[in-house]
Design an enzyme around this catalytic site. Sequence first.
Site, PDB file in Angstrom:
ATOM      1  N   HIS A  13      49.298  54.717 -19.536  1.00 23.97           N
ATOM      2  CA  HIS A  13      48.810  53.437 -19.239  1.00 23.97           C
ATOM      3  C   HIS A  13      49.010  53.206 -17.745  1.00 23.97           C
ATOM      4  CE1 HIS A  13      53.230  51.809 -19.073  1.00 23.97           C
ATOM      5  NE2 HIS A  13      53.270  52.478 -19.836  1.00 23.97           N
ATOM      6  N   ASP A  53      56.983  55.130 -15.282  1.00 24.93           N
ATOM      7  CA  ASP A  53      56.401  54.454 -16.526  1.00 24.93           C
ATOM      8  C   ASP A  53      55.043  53.640 -16.096  1.00 24.93           C
ATOM      9  OD1 ASP A  53      56.119  53.094 -18.675  1.00 24.93           O
ATOM     10  OD2 ASP A  53      57.973  52.177 -18.529  1.00 24.93           O
ATOM     11  N   GLU A 100      49.845  47.889 -21.352  1.00 30.30           N
ATOM     12  CA  GLU A 100      50.780  48.317 -22.318  1.00 30.30           C
ATOM     13  C   GLU A 100      52.114  47.653 -22.529  1.00 30.30           C
ATOM     14  OE1 GLU A 100      54.291  50.795 -24.085  1.00 30.30           O
ATOM     15  OE2 GLU A 100      53.766  50.213 -22.064  1.00 30.30           O
ATOM     16  N   GLU A 101      52.582  47.077 -21.304  1.00 31.39           N
ATOM     17  CA  GLU A 101      53.971  46.512 -21.166  1.00 31.39           C
ATOM     18  C   GLU A 101      54.218  45.571 -21.922  1.00 31.39           C
ATOM     19  OE1 GLU A 101      56.287  48.207 -20.523  1.00 31.39           O
ATOM     20  OE2 GLU A 101      56.023  49.768 -19.027  1.00 31.39           O
ATOM     21  N   ASP A 122      53.775  58.964 -22.296  1.00 28.60           N
ATOM     22  CA  ASP A 122      54.528  57.514 -21.725  1.00 28.60           C
ATOM     23  C   ASP A 122      56.005  57.688 -21.681  1.00 28.60           C
ATOM     24  OD1 ASP A 122      55.114  55.162 -20.769  1.00 28.60           O
ATOM     25  OD2 ASP A 122      54.540  54.127 -22.871  1.00 28.60           O
ATOM     26  N   HIS A 133      61.807  50.541 -15.840  1.00 32.67           N
ATOM     27  CA  HIS A 133      61.927  48.772 -15.739  1.00 32.67           C
ATOM     28  C   HIS A 133      62.648  48.516 -14.761  1.00 32.67           C
ATOM     29  CE1 HIS A 133      60.088  48.425 -20.196  1.00 32.67           C
ATOM     30  NE2 HIS A 133      59.679  49.363 -19.687  1.00 32.67           N
TER      31      HIS A 133
END
Lengths: 461, 461
Positions: free
Chosen positions: A280, A292, A326-327, A354, A424
Amino acid sequence: MRWLFLLILSIASVTSRSIIPEIHSANAVSDRLIELVTQGSFRGVTYNRLAALADTIGPRLCGNESLTNAVNWVKDVMSSEGLDNVHVEEVRIPHWVRGEERALLLQPRKTKLSMLGLGNSVGTGPQGIRAPVLVVRSFDELNARCAEARNKIVVFNPQCDWKTKPIACYGSVVGYRVGGASSAAKCGAVASLSRSAASRSIDSPHTGVMAYDLSYPKIPAGSLSVEHADMLDRFQQRNQSIEILLYMEAQTLPDVVGYNLVAEVRGSSKPNETVLVSGHLDSWDVGQGAMDDGGGAMISWTVLSLLHSLNVRAKRTVRCVLWSCEEFGGVGADQYFNAHTNEIPTMSIVMESDLGVFHPQGLQFQGRPQAQQIIQTISNQLASINATQVVSGGGGEDISPWMQRGVPGASLLNDNWDYFAYHHSNGDTMNVLNSTDVDLAAAVWAVYAFSIADLDDLLPR
Amino acid sequence: MRWLFLLILSIASVTSRSIIPEIHSANAVSDRLIELVTQGSFRGVTYNRLAALADTIGPRLCGNESLTNAVNWVKDVMSSEGLDNVHVEEVRIPHWVRGEERALLLQPRKTKLSMLGLGNSVGTGPQGIRAPVLVVRSFDELNARCAEARNKIVVFNPQCDWKTKPIACYGSVVGYRVGGASSAAKCGAVASLSRSAASRSIDSPHTGVMAYDLSYPKIPAGSLSVEHADMLDRFQQRNQSIEILLYMEAQTLPDVVGYNLVAEVRGSSKPNETVLVSGHLDSWDVGQGAMDDGGGAMISWTVLSLLHSLNVRAKRTVRCVLWSCEEFGGVGADQYFNAHTNEIPTMSIVMESDLGVFHPQGLQFQGRPQAQQIIQTISNQLASINATQVVSGGGGEDISPWMQRGVPGASLLNDNWDYFAYHHSNGDTMNVLNSTDVDLAAAVWAVYAFSIADLDDLLPR
C-alpha cells in the site's frame, strides 16, 4: 499494516517433484531475476526509489495531497519505464486530518506529554479538554472502576511481555487503541489516551486507526509514549493527582477521490489470468512511511521492472497494485475487489508485502496443501539467497477479500522482529531499512510472482 | 555524563592475600549490605526514590528551579533519615535556557525536523534563520568546501559504526556537537546542526553542551535526529536544493547560585579521612534525567542509607556528594574541589557513577597497582551477586580534579552498551532502568565504599 492476522505455523517441507515439472523451466529466469536485483543494474534501485519517494514526498496519509503526489510520481516513472497498462483506478477514501495537537501534563508537574492523535478521532474543540486522569491497565479494570472514570481522561496502560510474544502483545495492546475511546465514553470519560503499541520506545508515540461504537459519545482519542503512560501510572500508584490538558484539532472531512495504481507485465499466452503483487502506498502522517508500507509497495513495483528489464513475460500477467488507504481499513483495496470480482476465477494468487522488507527468509502462504506443495517447490529457486522457507499463514489487509473467496494468498517472510518499534511512529524512516535486504526481498517477490505466473495451471484452490 | 574518558583495559586478576588481611573482616558487613538492598527492606527503594524524583520534579537543567527543587527534596529526605552532616555548599553555575525552538525544512518539502538546541548555544533572533544547507560528513570535508558554507546552515553528518565501536564513535561524533558551530562560522556559515551522538535512534535528537571558539562569530547550534541528518544528506546527494528555517530562543542568562548536596556517615575512628561517592543531580532538560545521572546520584545516596540503616560506621567517613551542573563541564564539582583541596591528602578514593546503573559487573578503577590489588581483593565480596570484575580506567567529569592530583578514582562497571541510545534525549526516562539492576548497582557501590573506608590505611597512591 493495519491488522496483523498472522498465524505463523512452520510446516514440514513437502516434496512435489512429480507434480510440477514445469517449475524447473523457470529456474533460469529466477536466476537472472536474482542476479539482476542483487548484483546487476537493479542493485540498490528499489531502496533509492523508496528513498526518493519517502524523502521528497514524505508520509502519505489517506486523503492527503501527498498520497496523490506519490501515486502520480510512481505512475510517471512506471510509464516512462514502458510497463504495460499503467493506470489508476479511482476509489472514494476518507479524509481525516490531524491538525495541531498536544497533551500537557498540568499536575503533578507541568510537562509536554509525547502523544499522537489516533486516526478517525474527533478533536477536542478550541479550548481543549482539561480533566483529571484515571489510569487503568485493562478493560476489566475500567469496568471495575467505571464510576471513577466519569468526567476524566482515561489512560489505558496495558502491560505485556513484548520480548517473548510481540505478535500477541500487538494484538492485545491495539485493542485499546481501537476500542478504548468508546469503552471510556461508556463510563462517562471525556477523552481517552492509550499506551502506544510499541515493542521498544525512545519516547516515541505510535498512531493508528481507532473506531467509535456509535452507542456512546465520540470522545477524542490519542496515544501516549510507553514512557509517559508508565509515568502517569506511577503517579496514580503514589496517589498523586493527575491533570491533563488535551488539545486536538482532529477532524474528518468529506471523502475524497483516491487512486489504486496499477501496472502490469502482460502474460505471453494467458494474459487474462493474473498473479497480483502489491503493497500500500498510503502511510500514517508521521515518519516517512518507509517500512509501512513504502517498502512493500516498492518491491512490488520492482517485480515488474525486473521482468520488463529482462524482456521476460510469464504465461500469465503479473499485475502490481499499489493500494490506496490501507491504514483506514483496506479502503481502496475493498473497492478494487468489488470492481474486479469477475477476476476471482482467473486470479492465481494475491500477494501483499506489508510486514516489512527486512532480511527475507521466504514466504508466508495461505492456500490448499496442493498449492503449498507447489510453493515449496518454487522455494528451491531461492536457495542461492537462502530464502527458501515457506510457512503457513500470512496475508494482508488489502488482499484479504480475495483470500476470503478462496484465492491463495502470500506475504513476505522476513526478519521483522523489530517492526513494532517503528511502525506508525516518527521512527518509520529510511534508516530502519537497508538497501541489500530490500534487494533480497524484491528478489523473493519476483521469483515467486514469475514462477507462479509461468505455471501451466492456476494455483489449485 | 558530559565526557566519556573511558579507556577500558581489562587487566589480569591479581592476588594480594598477604597485603590486606583486614579486608576479610569487612566481609560480614558486605554480606549484610548486599542482603539489605537486594532482598531486605531497601529492595526497590533506590529505584522508587529515583522515580519519585524523576516523575515529580522531572529533568533538572543546570540553573533551573527544578534542580534546586531536587536538591531540597533529597536534602529533606536525607535529614529526616538522620544521615550525618547533611548540608549544601553553594556554587556559581551557568544559566542557559532553551526557550522555544524548531527547525523547519522548507525545501525540497515542508516538514518539521527533529532537533534540539545545544547547551551554550545562542539563539537565532525572533525572525529565525532561513538559509540553504550544506551537508558535510567531516571537518575535513568542511575545510575542503569552506567557500560553499558561506551564508548557509552547515549540517554535520559524521558516519560511524556504532555497533562495533560505540565509545570511539561517541568521542568522534561529539566532536562535531562541541566544535561544529565555530568550525562552520569560520567558513561564514550562519548556523550549525549536527547529527545526534546516538547509537540507536527512533527519530530522537540528543542535546549536549557545545563551546564557542571566540575567534569566530557565535552562531546558533543544534542537533538533528540521525534520521533527519541522513535525509538531508540524501537530498544533497540527489542535488536537491535544501532550505531550513531555524528558530531558537536559546540564551545564556547571568550565573545563578547552585548547590552541591553533601551528606555523610561519619567514620568511627578516622572521621577526617574520607571515601567520596557521588553522582550528579543535574541533567539535560529533556526526558527525566533518570539514567544521566539520577541513577548514579541515587545509588550514592543509598550507600549512606544502607550504612545508616544497619547502624554501621567504617573507620573513615563515607561522604556522598551530589554534584551541581556537571553537564556544563563539572562546574559544581570544580568549585567543590577548589574549596576542599586541603582534603587531598585525606581522601582515600573518589567514586562517581555517571555511566548508567544497568546490570553491574564490578568496578572501573584508576590508581596505582598496589591500590588496584586491594580493590581486586575487595571485589571477592561481590561474588554472591556476580559483580567481581575490576578493570582499569573509568573516572568521571566531577571527580577528575581529584584524580589529576593523584587520588584514586573509580566508577561503576555496568552493562551500559545501550547508554548512547538514550543519553541527553527524551528517551532518558525511568523505562531504561530496572529496579533489580539498580539495587545490584547500589550493592556494588556500597560494598566498595564501606570496605575502602574500613581499611587500616588510605588507599596507596
